[in-house]
Each structure stands twice: as structure tokens, then as C-alpha cells.
Design a protein around this motif. Structure first.
Motif, PDB file in Angstrom:
ATOM      1  N   PRO A 110       0.834  -1.198   0.000  1.00 18.66           N
ATOM      2  CA  PRO A 110       0.000   0.000   0.000  1.00 18.66           C
ATOM      3  C   PRO A 110       0.874   1.256   0.000  1.00 18.66           C
ATOM      4  N   VAL A 111       0.507   2.214  -0.816  1.00 23.12           N
ATOM      5  CA  VAL A 111       1.273   3.455  -0.911  1.00 23.12           C
ATOM      6  C   VAL A 111       0.335   4.612  -0.605  1.00 23.12           C
ATOM      7  N   HIS A 112       0.688   5.406   0.394  1.00 22.48           N
ATOM      8  CA  HIS A 112      -0.114   6.576   0.734  1.00 22.48           C
ATOM      9  C   HIS A 112       0.543   7.786   0.077  1.00 22.48           C
ATOM     10  N   VAL A 113      -0.168   8.411  -0.822  1.00 24.36           N
ATOM     11  CA  VAL A 113       0.397   9.545  -1.548  1.00 24.36           C
ATOM     12  C   VAL A 113      -0.273  10.815  -1.044  1.00 24.36           C
ATOM     13  N   ALA A 114       0.535  11.752  -0.557  1.00 28.04           N
ATOM     14  CA  ALA A 114       0.022  13.060  -0.138  1.00 28.04           C
ATOM     15  C   ALA A 114       0.328  14.034  -1.259  1.00 28.04           C
ATOM     16  N   VAL A 115      -0.712  14.657  -1.808  1.00 33.78           N
ATOM     17  CA  VAL A 115      -0.490  15.538  -2.956  1.00 33.78           C
ATOM     18  C   VAL A 115      -0.822  16.982  -2.604  1.00 33.78           C
ATOM     19  N   THR A 116      -0.019  17.885  -3.158  1.00 37.29           N
ATOM     20  CA  THR A 116      -0.289  19.309  -3.012  1.00 37.29           C
ATOM     21  C   THR A 116       0.290  20.021  -4.238  1.00 37.29           C
ATOM     22  N   SER A 117       0.191  21.346  -4.264  1.00 38.13           N
ATOM     23  CA  SER A 117       0.709  22.087  -5.413  1.00 38.13           C
ATOM     24  C   SER A 117       1.540  23.265  -4.939  1.00 38.13           C
ATOM     25  N   ALA A 118       2.508  23.638  -5.769  1.00 33.13           N
ATOM     26  CA  ALA A 118       3.352  24.785  -5.446  1.00 33.13           C
ATOM     27  C   ALA A 118       2.855  26.052  -6.131  1.00 33.13           C
ATOM     28  N   ASP A 119       1.912  25.919  -7.087  1.00 29.03           N
ATOM     29  CA  ASP A 119       1.460  27.136  -7.778  1.00 29.03           C
ATOM     30  C   ASP A 119      -0.053  27.126  -8.029  1.00 29.03           C
ATOM     31  N   VAL A 120      -0.505  26.509  -9.105  1.00 32.25           N
ATOM     32  CA  VAL A 120      -1.942  26.506  -9.418  1.00 32.25           C
ATOM     33  C   VAL A 120      -2.512  25.120  -9.119  1.00 32.25           C
ATOM     34  N   HIS A 122      -3.466  21.522  -9.806  1.00 28.45           N
ATOM     35  CA  HIS A 122      -3.213  20.413 -10.725  1.00 28.45           C
ATOM     36  C   HIS A 122      -4.061  19.237 -10.240  1.00 28.45           C
ATOM     37  N   SER A 123      -3.988  18.123 -10.956  1.00 25.65           N
ATOM     38  CA  SER A 123      -4.707  16.942 -10.483  1.00 25.65           C
ATOM     39  C   SER A 123      -3.873  15.700 -10.750  1.00 25.65           C
ATOM     40  N   PHE A 124      -3.708  14.911  -9.696  1.00 30.67           N
ATOM     41  CA  PHE A 124      -2.903  13.693  -9.742  1.00 30.67           C
ATOM     42  C   PHE A 124      -3.791  12.551 -10.242  1.00 30.67           C
ATOM     43  N   TRP A 125      -3.395  11.953 -11.353  1.00 30.69           N
ATOM     44  CA  TRP A 125      -4.237  10.911 -11.931  1.00 30.69           C
ATOM     45  C   TRP A 125      -3.390   9.808 -12.571  1.00 30.69           C
ATOM     46  N   VAL A 126      -3.463   8.623 -11.995  1.00 31.84           N
ATOM     47  CA  VAL A 126      -2.858   7.443 -12.604  1.00 31.84           C
ATOM     48  C   VAL A 126      -4.020   6.476 -12.833  1.00 31.84           C
ATOM     49  N   PRO A 127      -4.651   6.550 -14.011  1.00 34.25           N
ATOM     50  CA  PRO A 127      -5.930   5.863 -14.228  1.00 34.25           C
ATOM     51  C   PRO A 127      -5.917   4.381 -13.870  1.00 34.25           C
ATOM     52  N   SER A 128      -4.794   3.686 -14.091  1.00 35.45           N
ATOM     53  CA  SER A 128      -4.777   2.250 -13.806  1.00 35.45           C
ATOM     54  C   SER A 128      -4.738   1.960 -12.314  1.00 35.45           C
ATOM     55  N   LEU A 129      -4.392   2.951 -11.505  1.00 32.80           N
ATOM     56  CA  LEU A 129      -4.208   2.685 -10.080  1.00 32.80           C
ATOM     57  C   LEU A 129      -5.245   3.357  -9.182  1.00 32.80           C
ATOM     58  N   ALA A 130      -5.759   4.513  -9.557  1.00 29.11           N
ATOM     59  CA  ALA A 130      -6.716   5.210  -8.681  1.00 29.11           C
ATOM     60  C   ALA A 130      -7.395   6.331  -9.451  1.00 29.11           C
ATOM     61  N   GLY A 131      -8.409   6.906  -8.815  1.00 31.80           N
ATOM     62  CA  GLY A 131      -9.114   8.030  -9.423  1.00 31.80           C
ATOM     63  C   GLY A 131      -8.316   9.320  -9.296  1.00 31.80           C
ATOM     64  N   LYS A 132      -8.889  10.396  -9.804  1.00 33.13           N
ATOM     65  CA  LYS A 132      -8.206  11.693  -9.788  1.00 33.13           C
ATOM     66  C   LYS A 132      -8.259  12.315  -8.398  1.00 33.13           C
ATOM     67  N   VAL A 133      -7.181  13.004  -8.032  1.00 31.64           N
ATOM     68  CA  VAL A 133      -7.164  13.755  -6.774  1.00 31.64           C
ATOM     69  C   VAL A 133      -6.615  15.139  -7.074  1.00 31.64           C
ATOM     70  N   ASP A 134      -7.347  16.164  -6.672  1.00 31.01           N
ATOM     71  CA  ASP A 134      -6.882  17.522  -6.919  1.00 31.01           C
ATOM     72  C   ASP A 134      -5.638  17.830  -6.101  1.00 31.01           C
ATOM     73  N   MET A 135      -4.730  18.589  -6.708  1.00 27.21           N
ATOM     74  CA  MET A 135      -3.517  19.057  -6.019  1.00 27.21           C
ATOM     75  C   MET A 135      -3.705  20.548  -5.841  1.00 27.21           C
ATOM     76  N   ILE A 136      -3.948  20.963  -4.589  1.00 27.03           N
ATOM     77  CA  ILE A 136      -4.359  22.335  -4.324  1.00 27.03           C
ATOM     78  C   ILE A 136      -3.285  23.050  -3.515  1.00 27.03           C
ATOM     79  N   PRO A 137      -2.901  24.265  -3.932  1.00 26.60           N
ATOM     80  CA  PRO A 137      -1.872  24.996  -3.175  1.00 26.60           C
ATOM     81  C   PRO A 137      -2.322  25.205  -1.729  1.00 26.60           C
ATOM     82  N   GLY A 138      -1.431  24.948  -0.788  1.00 25.66           N
ATOM     83  CA  GLY A 138      -1.729  25.181   0.621  1.00 25.66           C
ATOM     84  C   GLY A 138      -2.606  24.136   1.259  1.00 25.66           C
ATOM     85  N   HIS A 139      -2.878  23.053   0.548  1.00 21.41           N
ATOM     86  CA  HIS A 139      -3.765  22.028   1.096  1.00 21.41           C
ATOM     87  C   HIS A 139      -3.228  20.662   0.665  1.00 21.41           C
TER      88      HIS A 139
END
Ligand code: CUA
Length: 285
Positions: A110-120, A122-139
Motif C-alpha cells: 500500500p502506498v499513501h500519496v500526499a499531494v499538493t501544489s506549489a502554484d496553481v 493540478h490533479s494527480f491521476w494514474v488511471p490504472s491505479l486510482a481516481g483523480k485527486v486535486d492538487m491544491i496549493p496550501g492544502h
């Protein structure tokens, strides 16, 4: 999805065709009211209710498998991915390893991925492995990945983030647990690139302020290059990293990926730029 939606469309067209060709029947007022009630009861309540229950029965367990819960899942690998215009920063805080535009993972873990953004956004999406997750600055958003078998999975930024949104590709390399351990262990020592003092000096004066190479430069603004020589692509999926590709990238990157944050190095003699490109390809653990 295509087959499913085509089947639904064909069914609907069939029902529509039948309704159009059917002879209208005359009803008395009482029957008309009964038919109207039946439509509301079956078409308006029973059908959507059973549809939603079915979708929830399928979706809730599926959603749970995608969430990084519980937070202290034993044996989980933690990775932090930060979106930039237009590249991916990938950080393995547990090993002190940083890389860019590639996500290397062990299979059956199991891999826990924490996603965020440095500017605008973005959205993290690896279709074969999981659904889309927004990458939001400051969150920070979290997603759980679990790859059953080794292979290469393509990821893509899934939120329009500017001119080069399409060239924001993330290559996900899933390795067997043994190969992943070797990958991790190799990155515990600083890379030892070819001994080319000219290229190294040019790198230090033109590149080092933005790009980190473990043991050589601190960087901090652009992609980490500590294992550049082992990557599949340059420019987040823009150019395959065949021998000599880094020369081309350094000369033409503002044409290949217009608007990217790296300045065009017109102030560096082309021969020296080529030398830096060749040298960078030897930067590997
Ligand atoms: Cu990042 Cu689209």
C-alpha cells in the motif's frame, strides 16, 4: 465505459422508437391518473433508488480502498507529490530521496500519496491505479495506491493548469519489492557523474541555483536531477531520454515545451551546452 454507454444508448433508442411508433390509446380520466401515479412510483422513486443503492454497494468499498485509511496502515510507503507548472516533484520522506516526473513504487505494497501544489491547481491521476485527486496549493489531499503487479503505468495531470498542461506526464514504474529495495538503496549514496570539470563548472554557474543534484548542488526551484540518467523522459514526458536527448532538450526546450520556467540558455555557448547535456546523462546513482 464505451461498451456500457453504447448499450444504454441502444436501449434508449429502442424504447424511443417503440414509443414513437405505438398507437396512442384513449384513457378515461381515472386510468390516466393511475398511469401517472405508476410513473412517479416506479420511474421516479423505485428506479433511481435501486440504481443508487447498487452504485453505493459498489462505490463505497471501492472508495474505501482508495482512501489512505487507517493513517497508520502497517507497511505502507509514504510519498509526497507536489505539482508544479509543469512537472511533478516526488519526495520519499522516509528515505530522504527526491526525484521528479517519475513515481517509482513497489508492487503489492500500500502506498499513501500526499499531494499538493506549489502554484496553481493540478490533479494527480494514474488511471490504472486510482481516481483523480486535486492538487491544491496550501492544502494536502491523500490517495492510496496499491499496484498488484510490476509494470509501467502512465499518469497525467488532470486539471487544466496552463499552456503545457498536456505535457505534464508522470511515469509510474511499479517494481517488484526486491527491485524497489535496490532502487531505494542505490539512491542513498550521492551520484558520481563522469569527471568533466568544464561541464560541472557550467552546471554550477548556470543550473545549480534551480536544480539539485545530491552532493553537488542545492537547487530547490526546478526538478531534482540526482537520478536524471536513469529516467525515461525529459520535461515531464516531453522527450524520450535516449542518448543525446539532453543536448536537444537544453538547446530547444523553449520550443519543445514553450513557456516552461527554465530560461533559454542563449548566453551559454552551444558546445558547452552540449557538454552539460552529455554530462547530465551520466548523473545516476
Ligand atoms: Cu498540471 Cu494540468
Amino acid at each position: 465505459m464505451l461498451i456500457g454507454s453504447a448499450a444504454i444508448l441502444a436501449g434508449l433508442v429502442g424504447v424511443w422508437w417503440y414509443a414513437m411508433r405505438r398507437q396512442p390509446r384513449a384513457y378515461d380520466e381515472q386510468t390516466e391518473a393511475r398511469v401517472a401515479h405508476r410513473w412517479i412510483l416506479w420511474g421516479g422513486i423505485a428506479l433511481p433508488a435501486s440504481g443508487i443503492v447498487l452504485l453505493l454497494a459498489f462505490g463505497i468499498p471501492m472508495g474505501h480502498r482508495m482512501l489512505p485509511l487507517p493513517h497508520d496502515e502497517p507497511g505502507a510507503l509514504h510519498v509526497e507529490v507536489t505539482g508544479h507548472q509543469w512537472w511533478w516533484e516526488v519526495d520519499y520522506p522516509e528515505f530522504g530521496v527526491v526525484t521528479a516526473n517519475q513515481l517509482v513504487l513497489p508492487a503489492e505494497t500500500p502506498v499513501h500519496v500526499a499531494v499538493t501544489s506549489a502554484d496553481v491547481i493540478h490533479s494527480f491521476w494514474v488511471p490504472s491505479l486510482a481516481g483523480k485527486v486535486d492538487m491544491i496549493p496550501g492544502h494536502t489531499n491523500r490517495v492510496r495506491l496499491y499496484a498488484h503487479e510490476p509494470g509501467i503505468y502512465r499518469g497525467q495531470c488532470a486539471e487544466f493548469c496552463g499552456a503545457q498542461h498536456a505535457r505534464m506526464i508522470l511515469w509510474v514504474d511499479v517494481l517488484s519489492p526486491t527491485d524497489f529495495e535496490a532502487w531505494r538503496a542505490a539512491r542513498q549514496v550521492a551520484p558520481s557523474p563522469d569527471d568533466d570539470p568544464h561541464a560541472m563548472a557550467a552546471f554550477r554557474s548556470h543550473c545549480a541555483d534551480c536544480h539539485r543534484i545530491a552532493g553537488i548542488s542545492g537547487g530547490g526551484r526546478g526538478p531534482d536531477l540526482s537520478d536524471l540518467g536513469t529516467r525515461r523522459f525529459l520535461g515531464a514526458g516531453t522527450l524520450a531520454l535516449n542518448p543525446g536527448a539532453t543536448r536537444r532538450w537544453l538547446r530547444e526546450h523553449q520550443t519543445l515545451k514553450a513557456g516552461n520556467a527554465m530560461p533559454a540558455h542563449v548566453d551559454v555557448p552551444p558546445e558547452l551546452l552540449d557538454r552539460v547535456g552529455d554530462w547530465l546523462e551520466t548523473v545516476r546513482p
